[in-house]
Enzyme design. Structure first.
Site, short mmCIF file in Angstrom:
data_model
loop_
_atom_site.label_atom_id
_atom_site.label_comp_id
_atom_site.label_asym_id
_atom_site.label_seq_id
_atom_site.Cartn_x
_atom_site.Cartn_y
_atom_site.Cartn_z
N CYS A 2 -18.42 50.20 52.44
CA CYS A 2 -19.12 51.49 52.52
C CYS A 2 -18.59 52.47 51.49
CB CYS A 2 -18.90 52.09 53.90
SG CYS A 2 -19.20 50.96 55.24
N ARG A 27 -20.12 48.89 45.24
CA ARG A 27 -19.19 48.50 46.31
C ARG A 27 -19.85 47.53 47.30
NH1 ARG A 27 -14.81 52.26 47.18
NH2 ARG A 27 -14.90 51.80 49.40
N TRP A 82 -22.09 49.31 54.67
CA TRP A 82 -21.99 47.85 54.66
C TRP A 82 -21.78 47.46 56.11
CZ3 TRP A 82 -18.07 44.05 55.53
CH2 TRP A 82 -18.32 42.81 54.95
N ASN A 108 -16.01 55.39 56.86
CA ASN A 108 -15.63 54.06 56.38
C ASN A 108 -14.48 53.59 57.27
OD1 ASN A 108 -17.37 54.44 54.30
ND2 ASN A 108 -15.84 54.48 52.68
N GLY A 109 -14.49 52.30 57.62
CA GLY A 109 -13.41 51.79 58.46
C GLY A 109 -13.98 51.29 59.78
N GLU A 492 -10.47 29.60 40.94
CA GLU A 492 -11.09 30.86 40.55
C GLU A 492 -12.52 30.62 40.02
OE1 GLU A 492 -10.89 33.77 41.10
OE2 GLU A 492 -11.97 34.80 39.52
N LYS A 496 -15.94 32.24 41.64
CA LYS A 496 -16.84 33.07 40.83
C LYS A 496 -18.26 32.54 40.92
CE LYS A 496 -15.24 35.69 39.99
NZ LYS A 496 -14.07 36.51 40.08
N GLU A 499 -19.78 33.17 44.51
CA GLU A 499 -20.06 34.54 44.94
C GLU A 499 -21.26 35.15 44.25
OE1 GLU A 499 -16.44 36.90 42.65
OE2 GLU A 499 -17.31 37.82 44.41
N HIS A 515 -9.27 11.23 47.88
CA HIS A 515 -8.81 11.13 49.28
C HIS A 515 -9.86 11.65 50.26
CE1 HIS A 515 -4.91 9.69 48.04
NE2 HIS A 515 -4.88 10.66 47.12
N LYS A 614 -17.12 45.40 46.94
CA LYS A 614 -16.10 45.45 45.89
C LYS A 614 -14.72 45.64 46.47
CE LYS A 614 -14.63 45.46 41.67
NZ LYS A 614 -14.47 44.13 41.08
O1 M6R Z 1 -9.32 44.71 45.07
P1 M6R Z 1 -8.64 43.38 45.30
O2 M6R Z 1 -8.20 42.73 44.03
O3 M6R Z 1 -7.55 43.45 46.33
O4 M6R Z 1 -9.77 42.46 45.93
C1 M6R Z 1 -9.48 41.17 46.38
C2 M6R Z 1 -10.74 40.34 46.55
O5 M6R Z 1 -11.59 40.93 47.51
C3 M6R Z 1 -11.51 40.21 45.23
O6 M6R Z 1 -10.71 39.66 44.22
C4 M6R Z 1 -12.76 39.31 45.41
O7 M6R Z 1 -12.38 38.01 45.70
C5 M6R Z 1 -13.65 39.39 44.17
N1 M6R Z 1 -14.98 39.80 44.54
C6 M6R Z 1 -13.80 38.12 43.46
O8 M6R Z 1 -14.62 38.25 42.33
#
Ligand code: M6R
Length: 619
Positions: A2, A27, A82, A108-109, A492, A496, A499, A515, A614
């Protein structure tokens, strides 16, 4: 997650709120709304969907939404939601208005005891119009406001906070105080923007930088009383507390797309510059300098082990860090996903250094992991991008990545600069501990300094990846396989791709596939394999043969020096040569470009992938 905005001043309040919400769209959210006081009424306009739906709804009600437009409203608050408690809908969107129309709240929260509070308020005659936890905050503040004869807005907020358990950034309007906004903060960020005869509130800096660079990061368990020409911050006992004004030097362009189709593309193109800005100022006269972090031999002799905690992409940067530190320093390192760390009864004490990695510096799981480590006596060092963020303030020491604002949900330049910091640390520690000599120390520094040029070269050849992606984007499942550092990079790369393109993908250690998972390889399955380590490339060739025999199509990402090795892959993407310890810095970029083009071909919403946010400030 949010987003929150708030404004008091002479500008057109609704235009400032809408612009602010637009700049927080990255976000991740599913509904948006605003609230403002006009002619003695608290008005709320909110809509499920994107900010443009909200814009339309406000426009249809005849409000001027141009920044130069006349302002007939003094204070206003806005929110992008969100969904957590209650589905995305108009009713569940924020702001939430109290039953008596006195109080309006954005939040937020998570209010953890909202069920009990709701029961209590229902007994007092309050009716609820949403499924959210947030609505109880509006009703509860109104309940106390009325108890205090509608005379003490601030007192009602303070009193309600005593009953609320959970995390919050709350931004509150009261119909009887048209020139005031009150905010309360616990475990969710609030940034105050200071102007001349105007003040701003936001959950994140991009919503403010168009108007002011002077900001105050609110501390936990404080409330803010804001008018157009004053701010006052008080603790839970109502005592005024001091605050520090920070200056943000991000330029406004950094938060714009600047001609690129997506923020993600722009941010990948910024990687050479971001990497250089993170590394070059820290290397002087063949020595690595890490600001105030006292990592000389004395400090390191007090450390028996290193513990790295982070989430998502930052966790993957941590995995590379573990490999490097163990290899170069021979200090045992654990790297744990932050949300698991907290419940793992970790074996750490004052002889442990905990390295916390986070782009936003606000990820709740990561913050909680850092606090857990601190409670057990560990020293802490944060690698963070957002200046003044909570993790940066609460760690013993901080190393900032100089990536600039990262707007796209998919982390790209933040990852590369996080790698820059873990390399600087590992090389520095290793030298201080006497594990590498002067020549190797200088050589590794020089390799780091050459990375921006090599990253630029990769970007200049991105059309090869674009072409490959346009022939593969219908893939239903993609496997990334690698060994050693290439395995961490595969993790990684797979994240990517998942997501932003929503294609199912898994990362496997090259030797582990047989395995079990190899059962999933069939005709046409796409396998992507970074192969950069001399010692491991023979073994990787066997793994490629194993999947090819079962019908897979294989893309290998290899350094120039392996170009003639004749791997049995179908396609190759060649990256510049570098010391093999540093290859993840270069292999990350093709992997990011591949995910990007796969998602573009599929028509996905690149910068705002579904269900994602985000900055993740819930557990
Ligand atoms: O702000 P942060 O680096 O702590 O966030 C951690 C993860 O939420 C963040 O890296 C997330 O995995 C990304 N969207 C990946 O692209």
């Amino acid at each position: 997650m949010c987003g929150i905005v708030g404004y008091i001043g002479a500008r057109n309040t609704l235009a400032v709120l809408i612009k602010g919400l637009e700049s927080l769209e990255y976000r991740g959210y599913d509904s948006a709304g605003v609230s403002f006081i006009q002619n003695g009424n608290l008005n709320v306009i909110k809509k499920k969907g994107k900010v443009k739906e909200l814009y339309k709804a406000i426009d249809e009600q005849g409000y001027d939404l141009s920044l130069k437009g006349k302002n007939s409203i003094s204070a206003g608050i806005g929110h992008t939601r969100w969904a957590t408690h209650g589905a995305p809908s108009d009713e569940n969107s924020h702001p939430h208005l109290s039953m008596g129309g006195k109080i309006c709240v954005v939040h937020n929260g998570i209010i953890e005891n909202y069920v009990e509070l709701r029961k209590f308020l229902k007994k007092k005659g309050y009716e609820f119009s949403s499924d959210t936890d947030t609505e109880v905050a509006a009703q509860l503040i109104e309940y106390y406001y009325k108890k205090f004869d509608c005379k003490d807005f601030e007192g009602a907020v303070q009193r309600a906070l005593q009953d609320i358990v959970g995390s919050y950034a709350l931004c509150i309007l009261c119909v009887d105080y048209p020139d005031k906004i009150i905010c309360a903060k616990k475990d969710n960020p609030i940034v105050i923007g200071l102007g001349q005869n105007e003040n701003f509130i936001a959950s994140d800096i991009p919503a403010l930088i168009e108007y002011t660079r002077d900001v105050v990061f609110m501390e936990d368990n404080c409330i803010l009383i804001m008018t157009k020409d004053s701010i006052e911050i008080k603790d839970v006992h109502g005592e005024v507390v001091d605050y520090e004004v920070s200056h943000v030097d991000w330029d406004t362009d950094a938060a714009q797309k600047g001609g690129y189709a997506h923020f993600m593309m722009k941010e990948m193109f910024e990687e050479p510059k971001a990497f250089e800005a993170t590394v070059a100022p820290r290397i002087k006269d063949d020595v690595i300098w890490l600001e105030h972090f006292p990592c000389g031999r004395d400090y390191l002799s007090g450390i028996d082990k290193i513990n790295i905690v982070a989430c998502g992409t930052a966790y993957h940067a941590g995995c590379v860090g573990k490999y490097l530190i163990e290899k170069l320093c021979r200090i045992p390192v654990t790297c744990t996903v932050a949300s698991e760390f907290i419940y793992s009864d970790p074996i750490i004490d004052e002889r442990t250094l905990t390295i916390v990695i986070s782009q936003s510096g606000e990820t709740l799981d990561t913050r909680n992991a850092m606090r857990e480590a601190q409670n057990r006596g560990s020293r802490t060092l944060a690698i963070v991008n957002v200046i003044g963020s909570t993790i940066a303030r609460e760690a013993d020491y901080v190393l900032y990545t100089a990536a600039g604002p990262e707007i796209s949900v998919a982390s790209t330049k933040a990852y590369t600069t996080q790698l820059a910091c873990v390399y600087l640390l590992a090389i520095k520690f290793s030298y201080e501990l006497g594990k590498i000599d002067d020549d190797r120390y200088k050589q590794l520094q020089s390799e780091l300094l050459q990375m921006p040029e090599k990253l630029t070269k990769i970007l200049s050849e991105q059309n090869k990846i674009q072409r490959f992606a346009s022939s593969q984007f219908n893939a239903e499942s993609i496997f990334f396989i690698g060994r050693g550092l290439d395995y961490y990079l595969s993790m990684e790369a797979s994240l990517k791709l998942k997501e932003i393109s929503y294609i199912h993908s898994e990362a496997y250690a090259g030797g582990e596939l047989k395995h079990g998972t190899i059962a999933l390889i069939e005709d046409g399955t796409l396998v992507v394999s970074p192969i950069t380590q001399d010692e491991l490339c023979g073994k990787m060739e066997s793994n490629i043969k194993e999947v090819k025999t079962r019908g897979a199509t294989v893309l290998a990402i290899i350094p120039e020096r392996f170009a003639d090795k004749g791997f049995s892959c179908d396609e190759k993407f060649v990256i510049p040569d570098c010391d093999e310890l540093l290859t993840p810095i270069l292999t990350a970029l093709p992997a990011q470009l591949f995910a990007y083009y796969m998602a573009v071909n599929k028509g996905c919403d690149i910068d705002k992938p579904r269900n994602l946010a985000k900055s993740v400030t819930v557990e």
